[in-house]
Design a protein around this motif. Structure first.
Motif, PDB file in Angstrom:
ATOM      1  N   ASN A 122      48.848  53.219  87.844  1.00 16.28           N
ATOM      2  CA  ASN A 122      48.126  53.340  86.570  1.00 16.28           C
ATOM      3  C   ASN A 122      49.053  53.359  85.358  1.00 16.28           C
ATOM      4  OD1 ASN A 122      49.334  55.821  86.822  1.00 16.28           O
ATOM      5  ND2 ASN A 122      47.447  57.016  86.843  1.00 16.28           N
ATOM      6  N   SER A 123      50.308  52.930  85.549  1.00 12.82           N
ATOM      7  CA  SER A 123      51.327  53.106  84.520  1.00 12.82           C
ATOM      8  C   SER A 123      52.015  51.778  84.209  1.00 12.82           C
ATOM      9  CB  SER A 123      52.350  54.148  84.980  1.00 12.82           C
ATOM     10  OG  SER A 123      51.704  55.380  85.284  1.00 12.82           O
ATOM     11  N   ILE A 124      52.871  51.794  83.177  1.00 12.46           N
ATOM     12  CA  ILE A 124      53.518  50.563  82.727  1.00 12.46           C
ATOM     13  C   ILE A 124      54.972  50.838  82.380  1.00 12.46           C
ATOM     14  CG2 ILE A 124      52.658  50.960  80.372  1.00 12.46           C
ATOM     15  CD1 ILE A 124      52.642  47.912  79.998  1.00 12.46           C
ATOM     16  N   ALA A 125      55.845  49.866  82.677  1.00 14.32           N
ATOM     17  CA  ALA A 125      57.268  49.974  82.337  1.00 14.32           C
ATOM     18  C   ALA A 125      57.771  48.635  81.838  1.00 14.32           C
ATOM     19  CB  ALA A 125      58.085  50.430  83.551  1.00 14.32           C
ATOM     20  N   LEU A 126      58.466  48.659  80.713  1.00  9.85           N
ATOM     21  CA  LEU A 126      59.167  47.497  80.176  1.00  9.85           C
ATOM     22  C   LEU A 126      60.643  47.856  80.164  1.00  9.85           C
ATOM     23  CD1 LEU A 126      56.843  46.551  77.157  1.00  9.85           C
ATOM     24  CD2 LEU A 126      56.688  45.801  79.540  1.00  9.85           C
ATOM     25  N   LEU A 127      61.447  47.104  80.926  1.00 11.09           N
ATOM     26  CA  LEU A 127      62.836  47.485  81.161  1.00 11.09           C
ATOM     27  C   LEU A 127      63.786  46.353  80.804  1.00 11.09           C
ATOM     28  CD1 LEU A 127      62.349  49.027  84.747  1.00 11.09           C
ATOM     29  CD2 LEU A 127      62.168  50.214  82.540  1.00 11.09           C
ATOM     30  N   GLU A 242      56.766  52.895  91.726  1.00  7.91           N
ATOM     31  CA  GLU A 242      55.471  52.901  92.409  1.00  7.91           C
ATOM     32  C   GLU A 242      54.319  53.018  91.420  1.00  7.91           C
ATOM     33  OE1 GLU A 242      53.071  55.122  96.047  1.00  7.91           O
ATOM     34  OE2 GLU A 242      55.089  55.793  95.497  1.00  7.91           O
ATOM     35  N   MET A 243      54.484  53.832  90.376  1.00 16.38           N
ATOM     36  CA  MET A 243      53.422  54.015  89.397  1.00 16.38           C
ATOM     37  C   MET A 243      53.240  52.786  88.501  1.00 16.38           C
ATOM     38  SD  MET A 243      54.292  57.953  88.303  1.00 16.38           S
ATOM     39  CE  MET A 243      52.875  58.200  87.226  1.00 16.38           C
ATOM     40  N   CYS A 244      54.328  52.064  88.256  1.00 19.30           N
ATOM     41  CA  CYS A 244      54.312  50.999  87.250  1.00 19.30           C
ATOM     42  C   CYS A 244      54.329  49.584  87.822  1.00 19.30           C
ATOM     43  CB  CYS A 244      55.513  51.153  86.305  1.00 19.30           C
ATOM     44  SG  CYS A 244      55.593  52.700  85.395  1.00 19.30           S
ATOM     45  N   LYS A 245      54.407  49.427  89.128  1.00 19.21           N
ATOM     46  CA  LYS A 245      54.713  48.112  89.684  1.00 19.21           C
ATOM     47  C   LYS A 245      53.675  47.039  89.379  1.00 19.21           C
ATOM     48  CE  LYS A 245      53.091  49.139  94.410  1.00 19.21           C
ATOM     49  NZ  LYS A 245      53.547  49.236  95.815  1.00 19.21           N
ATOM     50  N   HIS A 246      52.445  47.431  89.065  1.00 21.93           N
ATOM     51  CA  HIS A 246      51.435  46.437  88.693  1.00 21.93           C
ATOM     52  C   HIS A 246      51.555  46.020  87.226  1.00 21.93           C
ATOM     53  CE1 HIS A 246      48.476  47.389  92.218  1.00 21.93           C
ATOM     54  NE2 HIS A 246      49.627  46.889  92.617  1.00 21.93           N
ATOM     55  N   PHE A 247      52.293  46.815  86.447  1.00 25.95           N
ATOM     56  CA  PHE A 247      52.502  46.514  85.027  1.00 25.95           C
ATOM     57  C   PHE A 247      53.983  46.726  84.713  1.00 25.95           C
ATOM     58  CE2 PHE A 247      48.127  47.971  85.469  1.00 25.95           C
ATOM     59  CZ  PHE A 247      47.411  46.981  84.786  1.00 25.95           C
ATOM     60  N   LEU A 248      54.820  45.875  85.281  1.00 31.55           N
ATOM     61  CA  LEU A 248      56.272  46.022  85.165  1.00 31.55           C
ATOM     62  C   LEU A 248      56.887  44.693  84.740  1.00 31.55           C
ATOM     63  CD1 LEU A 248      58.985  47.534  85.705  1.00 31.55           C
ATOM     64  CD2 LEU A 248      58.798  46.741  88.079  1.00 31.55           C
ATOM     65  N   VAL A 249      57.714  44.739  83.692  1.00 37.00           N
ATOM     66  CA  VAL A 249      58.409  43.540  83.226  1.00 37.00           C
ATOM     67  C   VAL A 249      59.886  43.871  83.023  1.00 37.00           C
ATOM     68  CG1 VAL A 249      58.602  41.763  81.431  1.00 37.00           C
ATOM     69  CG2 VAL A 249      56.343  42.658  82.072  1.00 37.00           C
ATOM     70  N   ILE A 250      60.748  43.034  83.594  1.00 34.34           N
ATOM     71  CA  ILE A 250      62.186  43.132  83.356  1.00 34.34           C
ATOM     72  C   ILE A 250      62.552  42.080  82.319  1.00 34.34           C
ATOM     73  CG2 ILE A 250      64.485  43.058  84.380  1.00 34.34           C
ATOM     74  CD1 ILE A 250      62.724  45.283  85.461  1.00 34.34           C
ATOM     75  N   MET A 251      63.158  42.513  81.230  1.00 37.76           N
ATOM     76  CA  MET A 251      63.474  41.606  80.127  1.00 37.76           C
ATOM     77  C   MET A 251      64.783  40.879  80.420  1.00 37.76           C
ATOM     78  SD  MET A 251      60.820  42.599  78.513  1.00 37.76           S
ATOM     79  CE  MET A 251      60.871  41.828  76.914  1.00 37.76           C
ATOM     80  N   GLU A 252      64.659  39.627  80.860  1.00 35.26           N
ATOM     81  CA  GLU A 252      65.845  38.817  81.135  1.00 35.26           C
ATOM     82  C   GLU A 252      65.513  37.344  80.923  1.00 35.26           C
ATOM     83  OE1 GLU A 252      66.934  39.694  85.113  1.00 35.26           O
ATOM     84  OE2 GLU A 252      65.088  38.910  86.001  1.00 35.26           O
ATOM     85  N   LEU A 253      66.521  36.592  80.511  1.00 34.62           N
ATOM     86  CA  LEU A 253      66.337  35.166  80.245  1.00 34.62           C
ATOM     87  C   LEU A 253      66.312  34.368  81.545  1.00 34.62           C
ATOM     88  CD1 LEU A 253      68.826  34.707  77.256  1.00 34.62           C
ATOM     89  CD2 LEU A 253      66.329  34.780  77.107  1.00 34.62           C
ATOM     90  N   THR A 254      65.590  33.259  81.525  1.00 28.36           N
ATOM     91  CA  THR A 254      65.640  32.318  82.641  1.00 28.36           C
ATOM     92  C   THR A 254      66.944  31.511  82.531  1.00 28.36           C
ATOM     93  OG1 THR A 254      64.558  30.517  81.428  1.00 28.36           O
ATOM     94  CG2 THR A 254      63.138  32.111  82.564  1.00 28.36           C
TER      95      THR A 254
END
Length: 270
Positions: A122-127, A242-254
């Motif tokens: 139910n949580s979100i992480a932007l890393l 575990e809490m954030c895995k459905h709303f998780l983004v790692i900020m990195e370039l392609t």
């Protein structure tokens, strides 16, 4: 059974009690005396209307929700500048793919919040890299949740811990609120020190573990990736993941974006 007048009076007194408990939401004039916040109900938190049978009914005033919204905004710890941040004023033109993915993830999180609120995920992480808009996007979600009556607490890692250490007498109360607020946004997790202090790890684990066990949502932004968080503390990192895995983004370039010379940190552009 109580007569109508008794019921109306009981309702009026309940509304008045609510108003007294929330009186610090009233605007004050320059002479520091209370002014009328709501002309519709004269700050009685309700008013009488007639039903179809010409009976008096005590109706709760719209200002009750307005006052609650003001109180939630005040206790959120969001500054005036942060309150201006929304999804509409987030700059998207020409930004890398991961930034656009973060924008979609944050806006989807807000839209789906009612459906996932009590779930494990139910949580979100932007890393990742600083200067990519992580704070803007998560604050935008906070501001939108506040308008729905969801209590939010904004906790910037460095400033927040400095405040906790400077007010140890209030530590238990503040940690208690961090555990129980509807949504906790922990900004810039593990910013600053190369190695977090024992105090930081102990307090953070206590808060995160409580929220993890009770399915209470968190928002996390950090310059650390999941692997880097694992290097700091596996118990903390695994709970966040575990809490954030459905709303998780790692900020990195392609690779293609790197080859094209794109930058993630917009502060370095121009």
């Amino acid at each position: 059974m109580d007569d109508l007048q008794t019921i109306l009076e009981r309702t009026r007194l309940a509304s008045t009690k609510w108003l007294e408990e929330n009186s610090n939401n009233r605007p004050m004039n320059q002479s520091n005396s209370a002014t009328i916040f709501c002309k519709k109900c004269n700050d009685e938190a309700g008013y009488l209307v007639k039903d179809d049978n010409d009976n008096d009914i005590w109706r709760m005033c719209d200002c009750v929700e307005q006052r609650r919204a003001r109180r939630l905004m005040r206790t959120s710890e969001l500054t005036d500048e942060l309150r201006k941040l929304g999804f509409k004023n987030f700059l998207k033109d020409g930004r890398p793919a991961c930034v656009m993915r973060a924008y979609e993830t944050a806006s989807n999180y807000y839209r789906q919040f009612d459906h996932v609120r009590y779930d494990r995920q139910n949580s979100i992480a932007l890393l990742g890299v600083p200067g990519t808009g992580k704070t803007h996007l998560l604050v935008a979600a906070c501001n939108n949740l506040l308008t729905k009556g969801i209590s939010v607490l904004y906790f910037p890692h460095v400033e927040g811990f400095n405040n906790l250490k400077d007010n140890l007498d209030e530590l238990e109360t503040k940690i208690g609120y961090m555990k129980n607020v509807d949504v906790l946004y922990w900004d810039d997790l593990f910013k600053g020190r190369k190695t977090p202090t024992d105090f930081q790890l102990e307090q953070f684990f206590g808060v995160i573990n409580y929220r993890y066990l009770n399915n209470k949502p968190i928002m996390v932004s950090s310059e650390k990736t999941v692997d880097q968080l694992m290097d700091i503390d596996q118990a903390i990192a695994s709970r966040i993941y575990e809490m954030c895995k459905h709303f998780l983004v790692i900020m990195e370039l392609t690779p293609e974006e790197k080859a094209a010379g794109m930058k993630l940190n917009y502060r370095l552009e121009g």
